[in-house]
Design an enzyme around this catalytic site. Structure first.
Site, PDB file in Angstrom:
ATOM      1  N   ASP A  91      12.345  13.912 -35.652  1.00 23.47           N
ATOM      2  CA  ASP A  91      10.976  14.270 -36.025  1.00 23.47           C
ATOM      3  C   ASP A  91      11.079  15.170 -37.269  1.00 23.47           C
ATOM      4  O   ASP A  91      11.443  16.338 -37.170  1.00 23.47           O
ATOM      5  CB  ASP A  91      10.337  15.006 -34.834  1.00 23.47           C
ATOM      6  CG  ASP A  91       9.019  15.685 -35.197  1.00 23.47           C
ATOM      7  OD1 ASP A  91       8.640  15.703 -36.379  1.00 23.47           O
ATOM      8  OD2 ASP A  91       8.377  16.220 -34.270  1.00 23.47           O
TER       9      ASP A  91
ATOM     10  N   GLN B  30       8.395  18.853 -40.102  1.00 23.48           N
ATOM     11  CA  GLN B  30       8.497  20.168 -40.762  1.00 23.48           C
ATOM     12  C   GLN B  30       9.646  20.220 -41.763  1.00 23.48           C
ATOM     13  O   GLN B  30       9.874  21.271 -42.374  1.00 23.48           O
ATOM     14  CB  GLN B  30       8.695  21.280 -39.710  1.00 23.48           C
ATOM     15  CG  GLN B  30       7.547  21.449 -38.756  1.00 23.48           C
ATOM     16  CD  GLN B  30       6.276  21.940 -39.449  1.00 23.48           C
ATOM     17  OE1 GLN B  30       6.301  22.455 -40.570  1.00 23.48           O
ATOM     18  NE2 GLN B  30       5.140  21.760 -38.795  1.00 23.48           N
TER      19      GLN B  30
ATOM     20  N   LYS C  20       1.775  17.261 -44.423  1.00 24.16           N
ATOM     21  CA  LYS C  20       2.592  18.476 -44.341  1.00 24.16           C
ATOM     22  C   LYS C  20       3.504  18.600 -45.545  1.00 24.16           C
ATOM     23  O   LYS C  20       4.229  19.581 -45.686  1.00 24.16           O
ATOM     24  CB  LYS C  20       3.416  18.461 -43.054  1.00 24.16           C
ATOM     25  CG  LYS C  20       2.543  18.582 -41.803  1.00 24.16           C
ATOM     26  CD  LYS C  20       3.374  18.830 -40.596  1.00 24.16           C
ATOM     27  CE  LYS C  20       2.600  18.602 -39.322  1.00 24.16           C
ATOM     28  NZ  LYS C  20       1.863  19.782 -38.898  1.00 24.16           N
TER      29      LYS C  20
ATOM     30  N   HIS D  33       7.699  19.648 -30.441  1.00 32.50           N
ATOM     31  CA  HIS D  33       6.239  19.536 -30.582  1.00 32.50           C
ATOM     32  C   HIS D  33       5.769  18.495 -29.554  1.00 32.50           C
ATOM     33  O   HIS D  33       6.506  17.547 -29.251  1.00 32.50           O
ATOM     34  CB  HIS D  33       5.943  19.051 -32.002  1.00 32.50           C
ATOM     35  CG  HIS D  33       4.511  19.075 -32.393  1.00 32.50           C
ATOM     36  ND1 HIS D  33       3.620  18.102 -32.000  1.00 32.50           N
ATOM     37  CD2 HIS D  33       3.809  19.942 -33.149  1.00 32.50           C
ATOM     38  CE1 HIS D  33       2.429  18.379 -32.511  1.00 32.50           C
ATOM     39  NE2 HIS D  33       2.515  19.489 -33.216  1.00 32.50           N
TER      40      HIS D  33
ATOM     41  N   CYS E 137       1.275  23.569 -30.240  1.00 28.42           N
ATOM     42  CA  CYS E 137       1.540  22.242 -29.650  1.00 28.42           C
ATOM     43  C   CYS E 137       2.959  22.179 -29.101  1.00 28.42           C
ATOM     44  O   CYS E 137       3.658  21.165 -29.258  1.00 28.42           O
ATOM     45  CB  CYS E 137       1.317  21.112 -30.661  1.00 28.42           C
ATOM     46  SG  CYS E 137      -0.345  21.027 -31.285  1.00 28.42           S
TER      47      CYS E 137
HETATM   48  N1  PMP Z   1       6.231  17.314 -35.038  1.00 27.53           N
HETATM   49  C1  PMP Z   1       6.245  18.554 -35.545  1.00 27.53           C
HETATM   50  C2  PMP Z   1       7.516  19.341 -35.516  1.00 27.53           C
HETATM   51  C3  PMP Z   1       5.078  19.087 -36.085  1.00 27.53           C
HETATM   52  O1  PMP Z   1       5.078  20.326 -36.572  1.00 27.53           O
HETATM   53  C4  PMP Z   1       3.909  18.299 -36.099  1.00 27.53           C
HETATM   54  C5  PMP Z   1       2.605  18.837 -36.670  1.00 27.53           C
HETATM   55  N2  PMP Z   1       2.273  20.116 -36.262  1.00 27.53           N
HETATM   56  C6  PMP Z   1       3.959  17.016 -35.581  1.00 27.53           C
HETATM   57  C7  PMP Z   1       5.133  16.546 -35.063  1.00 27.53           C
HETATM   58  C8  PMP Z   1       2.756  16.123 -35.570  1.00 27.53           C
HETATM   59  O2  PMP Z   1       2.393  15.792 -36.867  1.00 27.53           O
HETATM   60  P1  PMP Z   1       1.004  15.034 -37.147  1.00 27.53           P
HETATM   61  O3  PMP Z   1      -0.055  15.842 -36.451  1.00 27.53           O
HETATM   62  O4  PMP Z   1       0.879  15.079 -38.629  1.00 27.53           O
HETATM   63  O5  PMP Z   1       1.132  13.667 -36.608  1.00 27.53           O
END
Ligand code: PMP
Length: 421
Positions: free
Chosen positions: A212, A215, A238, A134, A377
């Site tokens: 990270d 998910q 999430k 991401h 993203c």
């Molecule tokens: N890493 C991953 C794998 C994600 O899916 C996301 C959110 N789509 C993020 C980081 C970023 O999370 P946040 O927008 O809640 O900071």
């Protein structure tokens, strides 16, 4: 939360978890249809327990935390710190003081990239990410590399969409890698990465490992000690908690050695006009008024998940995933991405041949089925998979087999519509 009494004999796509009624938003309509919410990977809906915990904080306990000496302020502080203890236990973190509340995964990774990166990285050092990351686990490292003269490398994907661990070994062989930053679960493919093995490989090469967990947390049990990584980042929204709250867990000795990321109130020990000394972690990394109500809401989400049991949550998503993949595979005009037949969370990226994913998502929305469409993203991941964009369906505790069937019917209708257009 209710358990239905459906029999267990209808095969692996059967699941007995039925908590939909705990999520008030799911009773609304979408374009006149019952809402089939399949965008949990973007953000989850919130159970009543979380809404009530946040509401009750503001209604009964609200005061700024770590500041006032009066009873109400102490009560608010105790609730905030109890939330930290609850989340630390959820992650099997040995000491809640090593759990920093952040706004989410993005801020948690930026914290490490900037605070650890600024003091630890030197010109010529290397940071390893993967092509699947991401942007939140890529751009902060680009910024850290730009500020320090370090270099960013990325682990390739195999043609099936797995991380190429042979390539990781090659990258680590340079002897210059200081950090390996990898997603626990891919937000594009739902694949679960072998992060314990990756952390071991990183450590053997003298590097640290950041995971990270955006998910993964809330979808499977996370044990930071068993994973053996050095940092773990997650987002509350999430995992059925509020927005505006997340966390960074880090090894004590690393957090203690790191300078602050941001400056402000409550993160200091002493302040002179010219310089300051800083509080120990976690407060060193929590400047300003923290989102206490959101932290309390996140703790309620943790209790909600623990009452269900993370193994059941995982089995539920696996059953839904299998049902959905089987249904999509039966549709000749649908392509799905990522390796099949292995441990995956409830996330599916797919395309309907010849149809832009935005059109797919708009079409499905007409039937009340909400999926995400775009690049998620993760632009390098799209390039590595050889696609411009995908549609993505993602599941949560409240997703039902009937939701999956409604999704499959809508995708089939969409494919037929565009085939005849
Ligand atoms: N890493 C991953 C794998 C994600 O899916 C996301 C959110 N789509 C993020 C980081 C970023 O999370 P946040 O927008 O809640 O900071």
């Amino acid at each position: 939360m209710t358990l239905s009494s459906r029999p267990t004999s209808s095969g692996p796509s059967w699941t007995d978890l039925d908590v939909r009624a705990d999520f008030p938003l799911l009773s609304r309509l979408e374009n006149g249809h019952p809402l089939v919410y399949l965008d949990t990977a973007a953000t989850s809906q919130k159970p009543r327990a979380v809404l009530e915990a946040t509401d009750s904080f503001f209604t009964v306990h609200n005061a700024n935390v770590h500041r006032g000496v009066y009873g109400l302020a102490q009560e608010a502080t105790e609730l905030y710190e109890a939330a930290r203890t609850t989340l630390a236990a959820f992650l099997n973190a040995p000491d809640p003081r090593n759990l920093v509340f952040t706004r989410g995964t993005t801020e948690a990774i930026n914290l490490v990239a900037h605070a650890w990166g600024r003091y630890a990285l030197r010109p010529g050092d290397e940071i390893v990410v993967t092509e699947l990351e991401h942007h939140s686990n890529l751009v902060p490292w680009q910024l850290a590399a730009g500020a320090t003269g370090a270099r960013l490398r990325a682990v390739r994907l195999t043609p099936e969409g797995r991380l190429d661990l042979g390539h990781l070994r090659e990258l680590l062989a340079s002897g210059r890698v200081r950090m390996v930053a990898v997603a626990h679960v891919s937000n594009v493919l739902g694949t679960v990465h072998p992060v314990a093995q990756i952390a071991r490989l990183a450590h053997a090469a003298g590097a640290l490992c950041l995971v990270d967990g955006a998910q993964a947390a809330g979808h499977r049990a996370v044990d930071v000690q068993a994973l053996g990584a050095d940092f773990y980042a997650l987002s509350g929204h999430k995992m059925y908690g509020p927005t505006g709250i997340g966390a960074l867990w880090g090894r004590a000795e690393l957090l203690e050695a790191m300078p602050p990321f941001m400056g402000g109130g409550e993160m200091i020990e002493t302040v002179e006009i010219g310089e300051s000394t800083f509080a120990p972690p976690p407060l060193r990394f929590e400047p300003g008024t923290p989102p206490a109500a959101q932290a309390v809401g996140l703790a309620a989400a943790v209790r909600f998940l623990e009452a269900i049991g993370l193994d059941r949550v995982r089995a539920h998503e696996a059953a839904l995933l299998e049902r959905a993949l089987r249904g999509l595979d039966a549709l000749p005009d649908v392509v799905t991405y990522g390796p099949q037949g292995e441990d995956r969370a409830g996330v599916i990226s797919f395309n309907v041949r010849g149809v832009h994913p935005h059109d797919v998502a708009t079409f499905l929305d007409e039937d009340g089925v909400t999926v995400r469409a775009g690049q998620h993203c993760a632009q390098p991941a799209m390039r590595a998979l050889g696609v411009d964009a995908t549609a993505r369906a993602s599941f949560g505790v409240y997703t039902t087999p009937e939701d999956v069937d409604a999704f499959l019917r809508a995708v089939e209708r969409c494919a037929a519509f565009f085939a005849s257009a």
